[in-house]
Design a protein around this motif. Structure first.
Motif, PDB file in Angstrom:
ATOM      1  N   SER A   1       1.038  -1.187   0.075  1.00  0.00           N
ATOM      2  CA  SER A   1       0.051  -0.066  -0.037  1.00  0.00           C
ATOM      3  C   SER A   1       0.917   1.270   0.084  1.00  0.00           C
ATOM      4  O   SER A   1       2.034   1.371   0.731  1.00  0.00           O
ATOM      5  N   ARG A   2       0.417   2.437  -0.818  1.00  0.00           N
ATOM      6  CA  ARG A   2       1.069   3.588  -0.878  1.00  0.00           C
ATOM      7  C   ARG A   2       0.096   4.637   0.189  1.00  0.00           C
ATOM      8  O   ARG A   2      -0.942   4.618  -0.290  1.00  0.00           O
TER       9      ARG A   2
ATOM     10  N   TRP B   1       4.628   7.368   1.102  1.00  0.00           N
ATOM     11  CA  TRP B   1       5.284   5.801   1.786  1.00  0.00           C
ATOM     12  C   TRP B   1       4.650   4.461   1.489  1.00  0.00           C
ATOM     13  O   TRP B   1       3.379   4.308   1.698  1.00  0.00           O
ATOM     14  N   PHE B   2       5.554   3.413   1.087  1.00  0.00           N
ATOM     15  CA  PHE B   2       4.730   2.116   0.930  1.00  0.00           C
ATOM     16  C   PHE B   2       5.115   1.433   2.265  1.00  0.00           C
ATOM     17  O   PHE B   2       5.993   1.460   2.992  1.00  0.00           O
TER      18      PHE B   2
ATOM     19  N   ARG C   1       8.553  -2.257   7.380  1.00  0.00           N
ATOM     20  CA  ARG C   1       9.392  -1.156   6.682  1.00  0.00           C
ATOM     21  C   ARG C   1       8.671  -0.237   6.097  1.00  0.00           C
ATOM     22  O   ARG C   1       7.445  -0.675   5.422  1.00  0.00           O
ATOM     23  N   PHE C   2       8.874   0.934   6.109  1.00  0.00           N
ATOM     24  CA  PHE C   2       8.139   2.144   5.260  1.00  0.00           C
ATOM     25  C   PHE C   2       9.287   2.405   3.964  1.00  0.00           C
ATOM     26  O   PHE C   2      10.370   2.652   4.577  1.00  0.00           O
ATOM     27  N   ILE C   3       9.021   2.341   2.931  1.00  0.00           N
ATOM     28  CA  ILE C   3       9.843   2.914   1.957  1.00  0.00           C
ATOM     29  C   ILE C   3       9.491   4.066   1.185  1.00  0.00           C
ATOM     30  O   ILE C   3       8.328   4.282   0.807  1.00  0.00           O
TER      31      ILE C   3
ATOM     32  N   ASN D   1      14.415   3.224   2.948  1.00  0.00           N
ATOM     33  CA  ASN D   1      13.669   2.860   4.045  1.00  0.00           C
ATOM     34  C   ASN D   1      13.825   4.045   5.227  1.00  0.00           C
ATOM     35  O   ASN D   1      14.769   4.699   5.326  1.00  0.00           O
ATOM     36  N   LEU D   2      12.656   3.984   5.865  1.00  0.00           N
ATOM     37  CA  LEU D   2      12.324   4.881   7.014  1.00  0.00           C
ATOM     38  C   LEU D   2      13.289   4.091   8.271  1.00  0.00           C
ATOM     39  O   LEU D   2      13.184   2.927   8.463  1.00  0.00           O
TER      40      LEU D   2
END
Length: 171
Positions: free
Chosen positions: A26-27, A68-69, A95-97, A104-105
């Motif tokens: 999800s974005r 963020w993904f 993880r947040f991309i 990556n966050l």
């Protein structure tokens, strides 16, 4: 006005064509429930001191750099857009991309540039480069639409992000 309030206005684009529940891949934009409701934001600029990694801030305007993904943590199986959706719920480690830069966050034991008592939050690595300092545990605080914590819902779920290694919360 809250995103949920805006989503219920006529003619709004907030929440339109958005899935109800968050799954891997999800974005999304992530909005702070306090501190004026700023959005989690990053951009290509790096910190001039500290880690020298990509800056992460709280930004109060709509911008593509707020996207963020949601991705699986590095111990989990990789995200595959062709498989059935894997929904995200309370207790998941993700993880947040950053959508614009693919980083990556991340956080680590380096002082934040302004609030030296806090830890620096940055964007680092990419889909294949990184470590467990890219992992964030989702802790559902509440959901105005449901008591079910097994799924994070768009617009209605309030959650905290706890850094898995440092044990502190993103704010």
């Amino acid at each position: 006005m809250s995103s949920l309030f805006q989503a219920n206005l006529r003619g709004t684009e907030v929440g339109q064509n958005s899935p109800l529940e968050v799954a891997y891949g999800s974005r999304a934009t992530i909005k702070n429930m306090g501190y004026g409701g700023g959005l989690l934001h990053s951009h290509v600029q790096t910190y001039p001191e500290g880690s020298g990694q990509q800056q992460v801030t709280c930004y109060h305007h709509k911008d593509a750099n707020n996207d963020w993904f949601f991705y699986p943590n590095r111990r989990d199986r990789d995200y595959d857009e062709n498989e059935e959706p894997r929904f995200i719920g309370d207790g998941e480690v993700v993880r947040f991309i950053h959508a614009q830069t693919g980083r990556n966050l991340h956080s680590h034991d380096i002082a934040a540039p302004l609030t030296k008592a806090d830890k620096e939050v940055s964007s680092y690595g990419n889909l294949t480069i990184g470590d467990d300092k890219d992992h964030w545990k989702i802790e559902v605080v509440s959901d105005v639409a449901s008591r079910d914590r097994s799924r994070v819902r768009t617009l209605t779920t309030a959650f905290r992000l706890k850094h898995e290694v440092l044990g502190c919360y993103l704010r």
